[in-house]
Write a protein that holds these residues in place. Structure first.
Motif, PDB file in Angstrom:
ATOM      1  N   UNK A 117      46.688  36.284 -33.598  1.00  0.00           N
ATOM      2  CA  UNK A 117      46.878  35.717 -35.004  1.00  0.00           C
ATOM      3  C   UNK A 117      45.750  35.697 -35.887  1.00  0.00           C
ATOM      4  N   UNK A 118      44.757  35.465 -35.160  1.00  0.00           N
ATOM      5  CA  UNK A 118      43.235  35.226 -35.935  1.00  0.00           C
ATOM      6  C   UNK A 118      43.146  36.683 -36.875  1.00  0.00           C
ATOM      7  N   UNK A 119      43.248  37.671 -35.914  1.00  0.00           N
ATOM      8  CA  UNK A 119      43.275  39.076 -36.496  1.00  0.00           C
ATOM      9  C   UNK A 119      44.018  39.300 -37.599  1.00  0.00           C
ATOM     10  N   UNK A 120      45.430  38.954 -37.409  1.00  0.00           N
ATOM     11  CA  UNK A 120      46.200  39.083 -38.446  1.00  0.00           C
ATOM     12  C   UNK A 120      46.084  38.415 -39.624  1.00  0.00           C
ATOM     13  N   UNK A 121      45.647  37.084 -39.473  1.00  0.00           N
ATOM     14  CA  UNK A 121      45.247  36.313 -40.502  1.00  0.00           C
ATOM     15  C   UNK A 121      44.186  36.864 -41.480  1.00  0.00           C
TER      16      UNK A 121
END
Length: 165
Positions: free
Chosen positions: A150-154
């Protein structure tokens, strides 16, 4: 400000802020974070009441605003410090670096140390005392992996906004 300093400073700001929200929420009412507990504890605790769900949404909104806001503002400040010139990779690395700082704090300090090892009374939901889920390190590691994705997507989204604007 250089990239490393931005990540360190803002990663600390995000980690302290979100840790305060999480631990504060647990201290007020651990059932507000019921969805973050292992399945055996969630089943034994029962569903949240309507007032708990409303309060959970308020804390969730604060959490989300900090989670997205700190890396976004940090990326904006980093861009400004570079005279408005920032490439996609730098913006992405800033976002993922900051979010990864918090993700690590969440795993090691909140989940593994506080939740699994120390297990203070304030985070134990009434009626679930002594359940195996309180020592489920694997559950929290899986959350860390999901948090990393999720951090990568955000970070991709934040970087895209800054490069496109």
């Amino acid at each position: 400000m250089n990239l490393g300093m931005s990540i360190a400073v803002n990663g600390l700001v995000l980690s302290v802020s979100l840790t305060a929200v999480i631990v504060g929420t647990l201290a007020v009412e651990p059932r507000l974070l019921l969805r973050s507990y292992p399945a055996d504890i969630r089943r034994a605790a029962g569903a949240q009441t309507a007032p708990e769900r409303r309060t959970t949404r308020i804390f969730g909104l604060i959490f989300l605003l900090l989670l997205i806001g700190v890396p976004a503002v940090s990326t904006g400040l980093l861009e400004r410090s570079r005279g408005g010139d920032m490439d996609f990779l730098t913006a992405f690395l800033n976002g993922i670096g900051i979010l990864s700082c918090f993700n690590a704090v969440d795993l090691f300090l909140i989940d593994w140390l506080l939740f699994c090892t120390v297990t203070p009374r304030f985070l134990v939901i009434e009626g679930t005392e002594g359940m195996a889920g309180y020592k489920n390190y694997r559950f929290h590691f899986r959350g860390y992996i999901v948090g990393t994705m999720l951090a990568a997507i955000a970070s991709l989204l934040i970087a895209s906004v800054f490069v496109l604007l």
